[in-house]
Motif scaffolding. Structure first.
Motif, mmCIF file in Angstrom:
data_model
loop_
_atom_site.group_PDB
_atom_site.id
_atom_site.type_symbol
_atom_site.label_atom_id
_atom_site.label_comp_id
_atom_site.label_asym_id
_atom_site.label_seq_id
_atom_site.Cartn_x
_atom_site.Cartn_y
_atom_site.Cartn_z
ATOM 1 N N LEU A 102 0.867 -1.184 0.000
ATOM 2 C CA LEU A 102 0.000 0.000 0.000
ATOM 3 C C LEU A 102 0.897 1.225 0.000
ATOM 4 O O LEU A 102 0.553 2.275 -0.528
ATOM 5 C CB LEU A 102 -0.886 0.036 1.258
ATOM 6 C CG LEU A 102 -1.756 -1.173 1.554
ATOM 7 C CD1 LEU A 102 -2.572 -0.948 2.805
ATOM 8 C CD2 LEU A 102 -2.659 -1.488 0.384
ATOM 9 N N MET A 103 2.079 1.043 0.622
ATOM 10 C CA MET A 103 3.007 2.159 0.798
ATOM 11 C C MET A 103 4.268 2.027 -0.046
ATOM 12 O O MET A 103 4.769 2.993 -0.600
ATOM 13 C CB MET A 103 3.446 2.240 2.269
ATOM 14 C CG MET A 103 2.357 2.573 3.243
ATOM 15 S SD MET A 103 1.984 4.313 3.243
ATOM 16 C CE MET A 103 3.361 4.952 4.154
ATOM 17 N N PHE A 104 4.813 0.820 -0.062
ATOM 18 C CA PHE A 104 6.157 0.660 -0.639
ATOM 19 C C PHE A 104 6.179 -0.307 -1.811
ATOM 20 O O PHE A 104 5.353 -1.218 -1.908
ATOM 21 C CB PHE A 104 7.126 0.136 0.435
ATOM 22 C CG PHE A 104 7.156 0.992 1.659
ATOM 23 C CD1 PHE A 104 7.807 2.218 1.655
ATOM 24 C CD2 PHE A 104 6.516 0.590 2.824
ATOM 25 C CE1 PHE A 104 7.819 3.013 2.791
ATOM 26 C CE2 PHE A 104 6.515 1.378 3.959
ATOM 27 C CZ PHE A 104 7.181 2.605 3.950
ATOM 28 N N GLN A 105 7.191 -0.146 -2.635
ATOM 29 C CA GLN A 105 7.427 -1.088 -3.739
ATOM 30 C C GLN A 105 8.035 -2.369 -3.149
ATOM 31 O O GLN A 105 8.592 -2.344 -2.055
ATOM 32 C CB GLN A 105 8.389 -0.415 -4.749
ATOM 33 C CG GLN A 105 8.572 -1.126 -6.053
ATOM 34 C CD GLN A 105 7.279 -1.570 -6.739
ATOM 35 O OE1 GLN A 105 6.734 -2.622 -6.392
ATOM 36 N NE2 GLN A 105 6.825 -0.793 -7.704
ATOM 37 N N THR A 106 7.898 -3.465 -3.853
ATOM 38 C CA THR A 106 8.505 -4.717 -3.394
ATOM 39 C C THR A 106 10.039 -4.601 -3.443
ATOM 40 O O THR A 106 10.580 -3.840 -4.245
ATOM 41 C CB THR A 106 8.084 -5.891 -4.305
ATOM 42 O OG1 THR A 106 8.240 -5.474 -5.660
ATOM 43 C CG2 THR A 106 6.653 -6.295 -4.067
ATOM 44 N N VAL A 107 10.716 -5.388 -2.621
ATOM 45 C CA VAL A 107 12.186 -5.337 -2.663
ATOM 46 C C VAL A 107 12.697 -6.266 -3.773
ATOM 47 O O VAL A 107 12.008 -7.206 -4.165
ATOM 48 C CB VAL A 107 12.844 -5.705 -1.301
ATOM 49 C CG1 VAL A 107 12.373 -4.768 -0.205
ATOM 50 C CG2 VAL A 107 12.599 -7.146 -0.906
ATOM 51 N N GLU A 152 17.824 -8.559 -2.863
ATOM 52 C CA GLU A 152 17.615 -8.151 -1.469
ATOM 53 C C GLU A 152 16.815 -9.218 -0.711
ATOM 54 O O GLU A 152 17.115 -9.548 0.441
ATOM 55 C CB GLU A 152 16.879 -6.792 -1.457
ATOM 56 C CG GLU A 152 16.664 -6.172 -0.091
ATOM 57 C CD GLU A 152 17.954 -5.902 0.687
ATOM 58 O OE1 GLU A 152 17.868 -5.853 1.913
ATOM 59 O OE2 GLU A 152 19.049 -5.763 0.082
ATOM 60 N N GLN A 153 15.825 -9.789 -1.390
ATOM 61 C CA GLN A 153 15.024 -10.863 -0.763
ATOM 62 C C GLN A 153 15.938 -12.010 -0.342
ATOM 63 O O GLN A 153 15.839 -12.517 0.773
ATOM 64 C CB GLN A 153 13.995 -11.421 -1.746
ATOM 65 C CG GLN A 153 12.791 -10.536 -1.971
ATOM 66 C CD GLN A 153 11.762 -11.184 -2.901
ATOM 67 O OE1 GLN A 153 11.651 -12.401 -2.991
ATOM 68 N NE2 GLN A 153 11.013 -10.358 -3.597
ATOM 69 N N ASN A 154 16.818 -12.414 -1.261
ATOM 70 C CA ASN A 154 17.690 -13.558 -0.966
ATOM 71 C C ASN A 154 18.609 -13.291 0.220
ATOM 72 O O ASN A 154 18.865 -14.183 1.026
ATOM 73 C CB ASN A 154 18.494 -13.954 -2.211
ATOM 74 C CG ASN A 154 17.579 -14.598 -3.233
ATOM 75 O OD1 ASN A 154 16.551 -15.181 -2.875
ATOM 76 N ND2 ASN A 154 17.907 -14.485 -4.516
ATOM 77 N N LYS A 155 19.066 -12.056 0.336
ATOM 78 C CA LYS A 155 19.913 -11.684 1.482
ATOM 79 C C LYS A 155 19.110 -11.830 2.771
ATOM 80 O O LYS A 155 19.588 -12.356 3.777
ATOM 81 C CB LYS A 155 20.345 -10.208 1.350
ATOM 82 C CG LYS A 155 21.629 -10.017 0.596
ATOM 83 C CD LYS A 155 22.104 -8.579 0.789
ATOM 84 C CE LYS A 155 22.748 -8.102 -0.483
ATOM 85 N NZ LYS A 155 22.802 -6.647 -0.624
ATOM 86 N N LEU A 156 17.862 -11.351 2.718
ATOM 87 C CA LEU A 156 17.006 -11.418 3.915
ATOM 88 C C LEU A 156 16.683 -12.867 4.276
ATOM 89 O O LEU A 156 16.660 -13.239 5.457
ATOM 90 C CB LEU A 156 15.712 -10.622 3.684
ATOM 91 C CG LEU A 156 15.885 -9.104 3.617
ATOM 92 C CD1 LEU A 156 14.683 -8.422 2.966
ATOM 93 C CD2 LEU A 156 16.087 -8.530 5.020
#
Ligand SMILES: Cc1cc2nc3c(=O)[nH]c(=O)nc-3n(C[C@H](O)[C@H](O)[C@H](O)COP(=O)(O)O)c2cc1C
Length: 259
Positions: free
Chosen positions: A121-126, A130-134
């Motif tokens: 609703l607020m932010f674009q997806t990462v 970046e996802q893989n790092k997380l």
């Protein structure tokens, strides 16, 4: 020692944490927090109990709050909590501590795990990178968390006396999940498959004349929108140009409420 991990999850982030943790703890099980499970009113048998949930608008999901308030717990149980979040934990762990304190229960350990943000609703997806790092970081963190829980360690959550009231204020002022239902709509790509209705943890979506219809019990989790195979669900105009996200190692069936 048996452990029950109660989780609330929309995109699968919190479910992944609950599953990974459960794998590392012997004699443990995971239980979904959802509309159909709100009748669970007592758990005085588990030696250890955990709550895993996402942060919404600097605080905790309403259903998680209601579930815990309704759940009879023993003072002798080791209680831990893990909040997954996209970057700002806000007052979520503080709120959890207070809810339990009101019941006369002490929160033994609190943790937070950063995951890809689900607030489109607020932010674009990462990005995928970046996802893989997380995801890598999540596995490492859960390993450390599991060892603290196995040892029955106390991990004190220190309230930030200055920021906590601010986050609580922001939560109260901005978090109105029940009113959100009326703002969802589907574009021309909707094929009426009904997956949105099935994946909603609040049973807030019914199929009417082949299209989803949202009622007034929304939890703001966005599972409907994130899992729509046609990417046809929108919230006002806020999501039209945003990507969609769900955890790649979680299957949608794992999130559909079991009765
Ligand atoms: C409506 C909404 C509000 C959110 N607010 C926050 C927030 O205040 N701080 C934060 O770090 N993440 C926020 N997030 C991101 C989620 O907490 C995070 O992505 C979480 O891991 C999602 O877990 P789940 O998919 O298992 O529900 C928000 C997500 C949604 C949908």
């Amino acid at each position: 020692m048996n452990t029950t991990i109660y989780y609330f999850s929309a995109t699968g982030n919190s479910l992944m944490v609950a599953k990974d943790l459960s794998e590392q703890l012997t004699d443990s099980k995971i239980v979904q927090i959802s509309k159909k499970n709100m009748s669970i009113s007592k758990d005085t048998k588990s030696d250890k109990i955990g709550f895993v949930f996402p942060v919404y608008n600097f605080g905790i999901p309403v259903m998680v709050k209601n579930f815990i308030e309704n759940l009879q717990l023993s003072k002798h149980t080791y209680i831990f909590t893990i909040a997954t979040c996209g970057g700002m934990i806000g007052a979520a762990l503080d709120q959890m501590k207070k809810i339990l304190n009101k019941k006369g229960i002490k929160l033994a350990a609190s943790f937070s795990v950063f995951m890809p943000g689900s607030d489109q609703l607020m932010f674009q997806t990462v990005s995928e990178e970046e996802q893989n790092k997380l995801f890598k970081n999540e596995k490492e963190q859960v390993y450390t968390i599991a060892s603290a829980i196995k040892n029955g360690q106390y991990v004190e959550y220190k309230t930030n006396a200055i920021m906590s009231p601010v986050y609580n204020l922001l939560y109260t002022a901005t978090f109105r999940p029940k009113a959100m239902g009326k703002n969802f709509w589907t574009d021309e790509k909707c094929i009426g498959c009904g997956l949105c209705s099935k994946v909603c943890p609040a049973s807030n979506i019914v199929m009417y004349e082949g299209k989803p219809k949202w009622d007034n019990q929304c939890e703001s989790c966005l599972a409907c929108m994130q899992w729509c195979p046609q990417k046809s669900i929108q919230y006002k105009k806020a999501t039209v140009k945003k990507g969609r996200y769900h955890h790649p190692d979680i299957k949608v069936n794992d999130l559909i409420q079991k009765s």
